[in-house]
Design an enzyme around this catalytic site. Structure first.
Site, PDB file in Angstrom:
ATOM      1  N   ASP A  67      43.130  55.050  34.876  1.00 29.97           N
ATOM      2  CA  ASP A  67      41.826  55.276  35.500  1.00 29.97           C
ATOM      3  C   ASP A  67      41.865  55.156  37.020  1.00 29.97           C
ATOM      4  OD1 ASP A  67      42.290  52.527  35.508  1.00 29.97           O
ATOM      5  OD2 ASP A  67      40.858  52.133  33.913  1.00 29.97           O
ATOM      6  N   ASN A 136      33.983  43.052  27.903  1.00 27.61           N
ATOM      7  CA  ASN A 136      33.077  43.756  26.976  1.00 27.61           C
ATOM      8  C   ASN A 136      33.837  44.648  25.992  1.00 27.61           C
ATOM      9  OD1 ASN A 136      33.947  45.825  28.574  1.00 27.61           O
ATOM     10  ND2 ASN A 136      31.943  46.385  29.388  1.00 27.61           N
ATOM     11  N   HIS A 138      36.177  46.918  26.855  1.00 28.20           N
ATOM     12  CA  HIS A 138      36.619  48.238  27.337  1.00 28.20           C
ATOM     13  C   HIS A 138      38.135  48.327  27.400  1.00 28.20           C
ATOM     14  CE1 HIS A 138      36.253  46.989  31.871  1.00 28.20           C
ATOM     15  NE2 HIS A 138      37.533  47.070  31.585  1.00 28.20           N
ATOM     16  N   GLU A 143      33.789  52.268  28.483  1.00 25.36           N
ATOM     17  CA  GLU A 143      32.816  51.195  28.283  1.00 25.36           C
ATOM     18  C   GLU A 143      32.211  51.271  26.873  1.00 25.36           C
ATOM     19  OE1 GLU A 143      32.850  48.937  30.344  1.00 25.36           O
ATOM     20  OE2 GLU A 143      32.427  49.497  32.415  1.00 25.36           O
TER      21      GLU A 143
HETATM   22  O1  LIG Z   1      42.961  42.635  33.724  1.00 27.93           O
HETATM   23  P1  LIG Z   1      41.581  42.503  34.222  1.00 27.93           P
HETATM   24  O2  LIG Z   1      41.522  42.403  35.723  1.00 27.93           O
HETATM   25  O3  LIG Z   1      40.819  41.436  33.519  1.00 27.93           O
HETATM   26  O4  LIG Z   1      40.847  43.881  33.873  1.00 27.93           O
HETATM   27  C1  LIG Z   1      40.547  44.253  32.564  1.00 27.93           C
HETATM   28  C2  LIG Z   1      40.651  45.735  32.376  1.00 27.93           C
HETATM   29  O5  LIG Z   1      39.762  46.444  33.210  1.00 27.93           O
HETATM   30  C3  LIG Z   1      40.440  47.447  33.922  1.00 27.93           C
HETATM   31  O6  LIG Z   1      40.625  46.994  35.229  1.00 27.93           O
HETATM   32  C4  LIG Z   1      39.713  48.737  33.934  1.00 27.93           C
HETATM   33  O7  LIG Z   1      40.601  49.765  33.917  1.00 27.93           O
HETATM   34  C5  LIG Z   1      41.742  47.589  33.203  1.00 27.93           C
HETATM   35  O8  LIG Z   1      42.729  48.115  33.994  1.00 27.93           O
HETATM   36  C6  LIG Z   1      42.017  46.242  32.731  1.00 27.93           C
HETATM   37  O9  LIG Z   1      42.818  46.317  31.642  1.00 27.93           O
END
Ligand SMILES: O=P(O)(O)OC[C@H]1O[C@](O)(CO)[C@@H](O)[C@@H]1O
Length: 239
Positions: A67, A136, A138, A143
């Site tokens: 992403d 959440n 995702h 989402e």
């Molecule tokens: O690892 P974090 O910073 O908790 O982020 C959770 C998820 O949200 C995102 O940043 C959104 O893509 C992912 O890359 C990641 O896996």
């Protein structure tokens, strides 16, 4: 779904690194799906270490990031282009033309999504996809409520996701409202998936994943339907 309980964050990163190294060493032209966020940082450190020790080369590897924020240029320190270069790409021998990240600055974002999807298809699909998980549920930036049938698309970020990522931005207002994300259908077509889960803040998400109910209101739940998905979770999350 196979679950591996790692001793700690370092152990989680090391186990994931070993699985990826094994895959690339047996198939040097592996198409690797990459994630950003705090969770995979240790994994990137591990892969760089293996590269420096000459136990791994990315010479023939091709990568696709999950992403990118809409509206942030690659030069912006909060873009995922910048993140990947800073934490991983600058240290390894992955060819520039083999690194793919959606362009959140594209004039025609719908066309950019289609183009990205075609690129993944042309490479034969993702061999090994790394995922983190949002609080959440995702995966990528898919989402809650995203159809399981979605391919690469534009997503409006949940308020909770923007709040979680606000720690990287000077103000909440500067956290982008939209992103391009590889879709759930695309993720599910990957031949192998590794989901990394680390830290207390992910306890509820992990618990809900274990509940097993497969629902679009909790995107990661679809991973139960994948026949080669490994979850590597650290003890801090579980306890
Ligand atoms: O690892 P974090 O910073 O908790 O982020 C959770 C998820 O949200 C995102 O940043 C959104 O893509 C992912 O890359 C990641 O896996």
């Amino acid at each position: 779904m196979q679950i591996i309980e790692a001793e700690n964050y370092e152990d989680m990163s090391r186990i994931a690194g070993q699985i990826i190294a094994r895959e690339i060493n047996s198939k040097p032209d592996t198409a690797l799906g990459l994630a950003t966020g705090s969770t995979p940082l240790g994994l990137y450190t591990e892969l760089v270490k293996l590269y420096e020790e000459k136990r791994l080369s990315f010479q023939h590897t091709i990568t696709f990031n999950l992403d990118e924020y809409v509206g942030l240029p690659a030069s912006d320190s909060n873009s995922y282009h910048y993140f990947m270069k800073k934490h991983f790409f600058q240290y390894i021998d992955l060819k520039e033309e083999n690194r793919h990240i959606p362009n959140g600055m594209a004039e025609n974002l719908q066309e950019e999504c289609k183009k990205y999807e075609r690129l993944i298809e042309k490479s034969g699909g993702i061999d090994l996809q790394i995922l983190g998980i949002g609080g959440n549920g995702h995966i990528g930036f898919n989402e809650p409520g995203t159809p399981f049938s979605a391919q690469t698309h534009i997503i409006c970020l949940d308020q909770s996701t923007r709040e979680a990522n606000a720690r990287f931005f000077p103000t909440m207002e500067q956290v982008p409202a939209k992103a391009i994300t590889v879709g759930i259908e695309t993720i599910m077509r990957s031949k192998q998936i590794i989901l990394l889960i680390s830290g207390k803040t992910k306890y509820n998400a992990y618990k809900r994943l274990l509940d097993g109910e497969i629902t679009e209101t909790f995107p990661a739940s679809i991973l139960h339907k994948h026949d080669n998905c490994t979850v590597i979770v650290d003890k801090e999350t579980v306890c």
